[in-house]
Design a protein around this motif. Sequence first.
Motif, PDB file in Angstrom:
ATOM      1  N   ALA A  69       0.836  -1.205   0.000  1.00 31.71           N
ATOM      2  CA  ALA A  69       0.000   0.000   0.000  1.00 31.71           C
ATOM      3  C   ALA A  69       0.870   1.255   0.000  1.00 31.71           C
ATOM      4  CB  ALA A  69      -0.923  -0.011   1.209  1.00 31.71           C
ATOM      5  N   ILE A  70       1.933   1.243   0.788  1.00 33.55           N
ATOM      6  CA  ILE A  70       2.838   2.400   0.817  1.00 33.55           C
ATOM      7  C   ILE A  70       3.500   2.589  -0.542  1.00 33.55           C
ATOM      8  CG2 ILE A  70       4.957   3.315   1.846  1.00 33.55           C
ATOM      9  CD1 ILE A  70       4.154   1.871   4.437  1.00 33.55           C
ATOM     10  N   THR A  71       3.951   1.491  -1.153  1.00 33.80           N
ATOM     11  CA  THR A  71       4.590   1.581  -2.475  1.00 33.80           C
ATOM     12  C   THR A  71       3.612   2.104  -3.517  1.00 33.80           C
ATOM     13  OG1 THR A  71       5.986  -0.319  -1.884  1.00 33.80           O
ATOM     14  CG2 THR A  71       5.838   0.256  -4.218  1.00 33.80           C
ATOM     15  N   LEU A  72       2.358   1.653  -3.460  1.00 37.80           N
ATOM     16  CA  LEU A  72       1.351   2.109  -4.419  1.00 37.80           C
ATOM     17  C   LEU A  72       1.077   3.602  -4.258  1.00 37.80           C
ATOM     18  CD1 LEU A  72      -0.860   1.450  -6.554  1.00 37.80           C
ATOM     19  CD2 LEU A  72      -2.416   1.077  -4.618  1.00 37.80           C
ATOM     20  N   LEU A  73       0.945   4.064  -3.023  1.00 34.17           N
ATOM     21  CA  LEU A  73       0.673   5.480  -2.795  1.00 34.17           C
ATOM     22  C   LEU A  73       1.830   6.352  -3.282  1.00 34.17           C
ATOM     23  CD1 LEU A  73      -0.980   5.319   0.746  1.00 34.17           C
ATOM     24  CD2 LEU A  73      -2.119   5.755  -1.440  1.00 34.17           C
ATOM     25  N   ASP A  74       3.055   5.906  -3.062  1.00 31.18           N
ATOM     26  CA  ASP A  74       4.210   6.662  -3.552  1.00 31.18           C
ATOM     27  C   ASP A  74       4.206   6.730  -5.077  1.00 31.18           C
ATOM     28  OD1 ASP A  74       5.069   7.077  -0.980  1.00 31.18           O
ATOM     29  OD2 ASP A  74       6.480   5.405  -0.988  1.00 31.18           O
ATOM     30  N   ALA A  75       3.888   5.606  -5.724  1.00 35.41           N
ATOM     31  CA  ALA A  75       3.867   5.598  -7.186  1.00 35.41           C
ATOM     32  C   ALA A  75       2.759   6.489  -7.738  1.00 35.41           C
ATOM     33  CB  ALA A  75       3.673   4.159  -7.677  1.00 35.41           C
ATOM     34  N   LEU A  76       1.581   6.470  -7.117  1.00 39.66           N
ATOM     35  CA  LEU A  76       0.476   7.311  -7.573  1.00 39.66           C
ATOM     36  C   LEU A  76       0.760   8.793  -7.305  1.00 39.66           C
ATOM     37  CD1 LEU A  76      -2.634   5.194  -6.506  1.00 39.66           C
ATOM     38  CD2 LEU A  76      -1.700   5.506  -8.787  1.00 39.66           C
ATOM     39  N   LEU A  77       1.467   9.087  -6.214  1.00 37.87           N
ATOM     40  CA  LEU A  77       1.817  10.470  -5.932  1.00 37.87           C
ATOM     41  C   LEU A  77       2.768  11.012  -7.002  1.00 37.87           C
ATOM     42  CD1 LEU A  77       1.538  12.844  -3.986  1.00 37.87           C
ATOM     43  CD2 LEU A  77       3.484  11.893  -2.684  1.00 37.87           C
ATOM     44  N   LYS A  78       3.742  10.209  -7.398  1.00 41.16           N
ATOM     45  CA  LYS A  78       4.644  10.624  -8.473  1.00 41.16           C
ATOM     46  C   LYS A  78       3.893  10.782  -9.787  1.00 41.16           C
ATOM     47  CE  LYS A  78       8.689   8.292  -6.502  1.00 41.16           C
ATOM     48  NZ  LYS A  78       9.688   7.197  -6.710  1.00 41.16           N
ATOM     49  N   TYR A  79       2.953   9.900 -10.049  1.00 38.60           N
ATOM     50  CA  TYR A  79       2.184   9.972 -11.280  1.00 38.60           C
ATOM     51  C   TYR A  79       1.352  11.251 -11.323  1.00 38.60           C
ATOM     52  CZ  TYR A  79      -1.574   8.862 -14.579  1.00 38.60           C
ATOM     53  OH  TYR A  79      -2.504   8.923 -15.595  1.00 38.60           O
ATOM     54  N   LYS A  80       0.744  11.609 -10.201  1.00 41.22           N
ATOM     55  CA  LYS A  80      -0.080  12.814 -10.167  1.00 41.22           C
ATOM     56  C   LYS A  80       0.766  14.075 -10.329  1.00 41.22           C
ATOM     57  CE  LYS A  80      -4.152  11.286  -7.617  1.00 41.22           C
ATOM     58  NZ  LYS A  80      -5.060  11.846  -8.641  1.00 41.22           N
ATOM     59  N   LYS A  81       1.946  14.084  -9.729  1.00 42.22           N
ATOM     60  CA  LYS A  81       2.826  15.249  -9.894  1.00 42.22           C
ATOM     61  C   LYS A  81       3.301  15.399 -11.318  1.00 42.22           C
ATOM     62  CE  LYS A  81       4.559  15.494  -5.134  1.00 42.22           C
ATOM     63  NZ  LYS A  81       5.754  15.399  -4.244  1.00 42.22           N
ATOM     64  N   GLY A  82       3.497  14.247 -11.996  1.00 48.70           N
ATOM     65  CA  GLY A  82       3.937  14.286 -13.388  1.00 48.70           C
ATOM     66  C   GLY A  82       2.864  14.777 -14.313  1.00 48.70           C
ATOM     67  N   CYS A  83       1.603  14.503 -13.929  1.00 45.92           N
ATOM     68  CA  CYS A  83       0.485  14.960 -14.758  1.00 45.92           C
ATOM     69  C   CYS A  83       0.319  16.478 -14.632  1.00 45.92           C
ATOM     70  CB  CYS A  83      -0.807  14.260 -14.348  1.00 45.92           C
ATOM     71  SG  CYS A  83      -0.798  12.492 -14.719  1.00 45.92           S
TER      72      CYS A  83
END
Length: 280
Positions: free
Chosen positions: A266-280
């Motif tokens: 869950a922590i790894t997923l949240l970190d990946a989604l946070l990076k994805y949102k910042k990239g968008c």
Amino acid sequence: MRIFVRCHPLTVLCITALMLFTMLSAAAYAAPIDTAQVVAEAAVPTAQVAADSAAVVPVEIAEGVENSGGGLKNVLKNKFIEGNASFMSLVALALVLGLAFCIERIIYLSLSEINAKKFMREIDAKIEAGDIEGAKTQCRNTRGPVASICYQGLLRVDTSIEDIERSVAAYGTVQAANLEKGCSWITLFIAMAPSLGFLGTVIGMVMAFEQIQIAGDINPTIVAAGMKVALITTIFGIIVALILQLFYNYVLSKVDHLTAQMEESAITLLDALLKYKKGC
């Protein structure tokens, strides 16, 4: 006929085990003991008993040597019958049902385990590449709670990171509850087994005192019969509880392992989604 088809496999196992031990109890009581005869034999003078014992001991030793090839199976069967089959059947039934729940949990938890680190690396790579649909497809095609909570987080990728975190946490609680399903029944049978053994102990003591009352004299033979029943049921109850406790601890260790995998993923997923949102 439909009723039996829709029954849960554990229900069928319970019914089968109950029928098995009912037949075993009936077979054990096929030749009931004559209480009057036992009392009459117990009233034999001590000198006569000693003489008879001296003559019987060599015969018993010879029979023991002949039956030694029977192995553990015959020993357990004899002790089962000697320990009052009615109570021993209940103890054995607790063992069968407890093991059924343990095996069901072990199979379920084993099928739920995956290589979480490899799975999260692949999901992280897909999210970083912007392939959210590919990540969802991989989660759907992967078994286990880790893939399930990741899929729930990916479904809410368009919402805020706080909403995603709350959704993952809530669904993780549901998955953790599913992992522990049935464990309460295992603890029930762990507690029941020694309790049934102690109940047999009390019943054996009552039997001993009743036979003493009928004979009108305290004879070691009468007391030993009741005490033997008491001790055998207690021993078997404790052994059953120890066996189930070992399986239960193994189940808990697998539950803890899967729970740790879920939290780390869950922590790894949240970190990946946070990076994805910042990239968008």
